[in-house]
Design an enzyme around this catalytic site. Structure first.
Site, PDB file in Angstrom:
ATOM      1  N   CYS A 164      43.450  36.171  39.999  1.00  0.00           N
ATOM      2  CA  CYS A 164      42.788  35.935  41.271  1.00  0.00           C
ATOM      3  C   CYS A 164      43.313  34.783  42.076  1.00  0.00           C
ATOM      4  O   CYS A 164      44.334  34.887  42.716  1.00  0.00           O
ATOM      5  CB  CYS A 164      41.325  35.847  40.919  1.00  0.00           C
ATOM      6  SG  CYS A 164      40.116  35.540  42.410  1.00  0.00           S
TER       7      CYS A 164
ATOM      8  N   HIS B 269      37.712  44.130  39.609  1.00  0.00           N
ATOM      9  CA  HIS B 269      38.433  42.796  39.813  1.00  0.00           C
ATOM     10  C   HIS B 269      37.604  42.028  38.686  1.00  0.00           C
ATOM     11  O   HIS B 269      36.386  41.896  38.626  1.00  0.00           O
ATOM     12  CB  HIS B 269      37.974  42.257  41.050  1.00  0.00           C
ATOM     13  CG  HIS B 269      38.593  40.995  41.479  1.00  0.00           C
ATOM     14  ND1 HIS B 269      39.984  41.025  42.275  1.00  0.00           N
ATOM     15  CD2 HIS B 269      38.313  39.740  41.189  1.00  0.00           C
ATOM     16  CE1 HIS B 269      40.281  39.544  42.341  1.00  0.00           C
ATOM     17  NE2 HIS B 269      39.266  38.846  41.807  1.00  0.00           N
TER      18      HIS B 269
ATOM     19  N   ASP C 180      39.001  47.365  43.014  1.00  0.00           N
ATOM     20  CA  ASP C 180      39.292  45.897  43.474  1.00  0.00           C
ATOM     21  C   ASP C 180      39.324  45.903  45.133  1.00  0.00           C
ATOM     22  O   ASP C 180      40.125  46.281  45.449  1.00  0.00           O
ATOM     23  CB  ASP C 180      40.462  45.349  42.827  1.00  0.00           C
ATOM     24  CG  ASP C 180      40.724  43.981  42.919  1.00  0.00           C
ATOM     25  OD1 ASP C 180      40.069  43.491  43.749  1.00  0.00           O
ATOM     26  OD2 ASP C 180      41.653  43.464  42.529  1.00  0.00           O
TER      27      ASP C 180
END
Length: 252
Positions: A139, A217, A185
């Protein structure tokens, strides 16, 4: 200005109701370049160092420690900075008036300032003449991986459910990149992901995509381990990353 491909994370990434994985962390906390740092693995493995750039929950979140420990158990010395300086999202989001997107902006700007010195110091204090570096970012950590992959300082890198990437992050790559991606995502959705793939093909990069169905995600760190598909995706992501690093490390 280059087009954004992986945006800021959304509310789901900041949700503190996540699945904590069960195991006892094996690493320790040290200070590197004035940053608290999680380190896992034996110093005898300093010929193979992984620079681990964590998501917005920081290197001391239980799950992040465990994935770092997993990588260390495969023969790496894994080192991860707290570029949030004690203020990861699970801490700051509890404060009155928390503005998630303002926090993203200030945290990323600050991390961009302090991380280069941290990298230099890790290489000076933990590396040796034979050390080969690999890297991974989850991330928030993805741009730091891509920046390193545009240099000769690492052998290869991996990113999982990335954020904060634009086209130039991909166009500038000179080292191999693995992308571990979720079917769902909103931060790195299908169309931008395909654009990234087109760029990597255009520049003739060495790359590999893992795309996992039925996960979202954050799956590579925070999935539900009681769900067979989520557990399998997390485990295969980690195995693929280790295999990727080993592919490009020269054995002497």
């Amino acid at each position: 200005m280059a087009a954004v491909l992986a945006s800021q994370p959304g509310d789901a990434c900041c949700n503190n109701t996540i699945f904590d994985h069960t195991a006892v962390p094996q690493g320790s906390t040290v200070t590197v370049a004035n940053l608290e740092t999680y380190i896992s693995g034996s110093k005898s493995n300093s010929d193979k160092i992984v620079l681990f750039f964590p998501d917005i929950h920081g290197p001391f979140h239980h799950n992040n420690k465990l994935i770092a420990d997993h990588f260390a158990s495969n023969g790496f010395l894994v080192i991860a900075p707290d570029y949030f300086e004690g203020n990861p999202v699970q801490v700051v989001s509890e404060r009155p008036g928390f503005d998630m997107y303002a926090w993203f902006d200030t945290s990323l700007a600050r991390a961009r300032v302090i991380t280069p010195k941290w990298i230099d110091t890790v290489m000076e204090e933990y590396g040796n003449a034979k050390t080969q570096y690999s890297t991974v970012g989850y991330c928030f950590g993805a741009p730091f991986v891509c920046d390193l992959l545009a240099t000769d300082r690492v052998k290869s890198g991996a990113i999982a459910h990335p954020a904060f990437l634009d086209e130039d992050h991909f166009r500038k790559l000179t080292k191999p990149l693995l992308l571990s991606c979720a079917e769902v995502d909103l931060t790195f959705p299908n169309k931008p992901r395909h654009t990234a793939e087109d760029i990597l093909a255009e520049i003739k990069a060495t790359y590999h995509f893992q795309l996992f169905s039925g996960v979202e995600h954050g799956f590579a760190l925070r999935g539900n381990m009681e769900n067979e598909n989520e557990r399998w995706a997390k485990e295969q992501s980690a195995k693929g990353i280790v295999s990727w690093w080993n592919r490009f490390i020269k054995v002497e």
